[in-house]
Enzyme design. Sequence first.
Site, mmCIF file in Angstrom:
data_model
loop_
_atom_site.group_PDB
_atom_site.id
_atom_site.type_symbol
_atom_site.label_atom_id
_atom_site.label_comp_id
_atom_site.label_asym_id
_atom_site.label_seq_id
_atom_site.Cartn_x
_atom_site.Cartn_y
_atom_site.Cartn_z
ATOM 1 N N ASN A 1 48.931 84.911 56.101
ATOM 2 C CA ASN A 1 48.830 86.286 56.587
ATOM 3 C C ASN A 1 49.433 86.442 57.981
ATOM 4 O O ASN A 1 49.363 85.532 58.790
ATOM 5 C CB ASN A 1 47.344 86.711 56.631
ATOM 6 C CG ASN A 1 46.874 87.251 55.299
ATOM 7 O OD1 ASN A 1 47.620 87.926 54.591
ATOM 8 N ND2 ASN A 1 45.638 86.960 54.948
ATOM 9 N N ILE B 1 51.062 81.658 51.279
ATOM 10 C CA ILE B 1 49.745 82.283 51.388
ATOM 11 C C ILE B 1 49.413 82.273 52.877
ATOM 12 O O ILE B 1 48.561 81.529 53.359
ATOM 13 C CB ILE B 1 48.681 81.508 50.583
ATOM 14 C CG1 ILE B 1 49.164 81.259 49.157
ATOM 15 C CG2 ILE B 1 47.360 82.264 50.571
ATOM 16 C CD1 ILE B 1 48.240 80.373 48.339
ATOM 17 N N ASP C 1 45.837 90.753 44.652
ATOM 18 C CA ASP C 1 45.672 92.197 44.490
ATOM 19 C C ASP C 1 45.658 92.575 43.010
ATOM 20 O O ASP C 1 44.912 93.462 42.586
ATOM 21 C CB ASP C 1 46.792 92.946 45.223
ATOM 22 C CG ASP C 1 46.794 92.659 46.715
ATOM 23 O OD1 ASP C 1 45.696 92.566 47.301
ATOM 24 O OD2 ASP C 1 47.888 92.504 47.284
ATOM 25 N N HIS D 1 50.952 93.459 50.818
ATOM 26 C CA HIS D 1 49.652 92.796 50.724
ATOM 27 C C HIS D 1 48.825 93.112 51.964
ATOM 28 O O HIS D 1 48.342 92.231 52.665
ATOM 29 C CB HIS D 1 49.849 91.282 50.575
ATOM 30 C CG HIS D 1 48.569 90.514 50.429
ATOM 31 N ND1 HIS D 1 47.656 90.761 49.419
ATOM 32 C CD2 HIS D 1 48.030 89.503 51.164
ATOM 33 C CE1 HIS D 1 46.620 89.937 49.549
ATOM 34 N NE2 HIS D 1 46.824 89.166 50.601
ATOM 35 N N GLY E 1 38.534 76.281 53.235
ATOM 36 C CA GLY E 1 39.787 77.004 53.167
ATOM 37 C C GLY E 1 40.286 77.142 51.736
ATOM 38 O O GLY E 1 39.587 76.835 50.772
ATOM 39 N N ILE E 2 41.521 77.565 51.635
ATOM 40 C CA ILE E 2 42.151 77.777 50.332
ATOM 41 C C ILE E 2 42.670 76.466 49.753
ATOM 42 O O ILE E 2 42.715 76.274 48.535
ATOM 43 C CB ILE E 2 43.311 78.786 50.475
ATOM 44 C CG1 ILE E 2 42.786 80.133 50.949
ATOM 45 C CG2 ILE E 2 44.075 78.939 49.164
ATOM 46 C CD1 ILE E 2 43.880 81.085 51.394
ATOM 47 N N ASP F 1 48.506 67.882 55.243
ATOM 48 C CA ASP F 1 47.633 68.574 56.191
ATOM 49 C C ASP F 1 47.671 67.858 57.535
ATOM 50 O O ASP F 1 48.206 66.752 57.663
ATOM 51 C CB ASP F 1 46.196 68.640 55.665
ATOM 52 C CG ASP F 1 45.448 69.877 56.168
ATOM 53 O OD1 ASP F 1 45.899 70.489 57.165
ATOM 54 O OD2 ASP F 1 44.423 70.234 55.567
ATOM 55 N N MET G 1 41.497 83.652 46.375
ATOM 56 C CA MET G 1 42.902 83.481 46.754
ATOM 57 C C MET G 1 43.466 82.208 46.158
ATOM 58 O O MET G 1 44.619 82.170 45.715
ATOM 59 C CB MET G 1 43.022 83.437 48.281
ATOM 60 C CG MET G 1 44.452 83.411 48.801
ATOM 61 S SD MET G 1 45.364 84.927 48.473
ATOM 62 C CE MET G 1 46.645 84.312 47.383
#
Length: 246
Positions: free
Chosen positions: A119, A117, A149, A173, A1-2, A23, A224
């Site tokens: 979506n 971050i 972007d 975005h 993941g990020i 987490d 990202m």
Amino acid sequence: GIGQPLSLLMATSPLVKELVIIDLNVAMVPAGGVAADLSHLEGKCKVSSKTLVLNEDKAIDVAGDVLKGCHLVLVPAGVPRKPGQDRKDLLTINANIAKGTVEAVAKHCPEAVVGLIVNPVNSVVPAMCELWKKKGLDPKKIVGISTLDVVRANKFVQEITGKPAQVPVIGGHAGKTILPLFSQDAAGKSIPADQIPALDARVQDAGTEVVKQKNGKGSATLSMAYAGARLGKAVLSGLAGVPVVE
């Protein structure tokens, strides 16, 4: 993941005094393990962790001790896109995930800047701003991280022209809401006009390009994380009194 690459980049920044990784206990790599790994890096950053038990713990109830005093909270949370999915397909799941974190921040470190971050950014950020306003807080502290972007537009221009670029990107975005202003950059405006529509489309669809290439095993995580850290460092720089345009 990020989360892991983002944590690595923030832990190595001289602007970061302390980093806390939060987490769930079902994470593929335990938060404590990631913190232990990063704590061995050179530099002044102190690294610790907090683990929440899925379906039992709420950040607002158990994370107050690590959130108190935070200046910046980066939230790389939620379910990633899979091939064939649109960002809006993730709205209900990811908005609820973001809500838990944002409510905790509102209670324990309301002065912090919150970088989302999550979506679909275009929908989640306004929803979280409304939540923030209802608590009497400044919604300008809620930021959707769309820096990727800008990073992509800069990279694609440099690939074509061989020159570094700083392309402003306005809008949102997702798809057509991503509007790179190539004409506002010295290198970008040198690109022939007939090539711009295809370049617009590449920036707008770059996330899908990565999702397809990863074949259902992830989305744009490394780039990202880079973009999230870039914005995070800019925020911390600004808070330290050093103006940054990002």
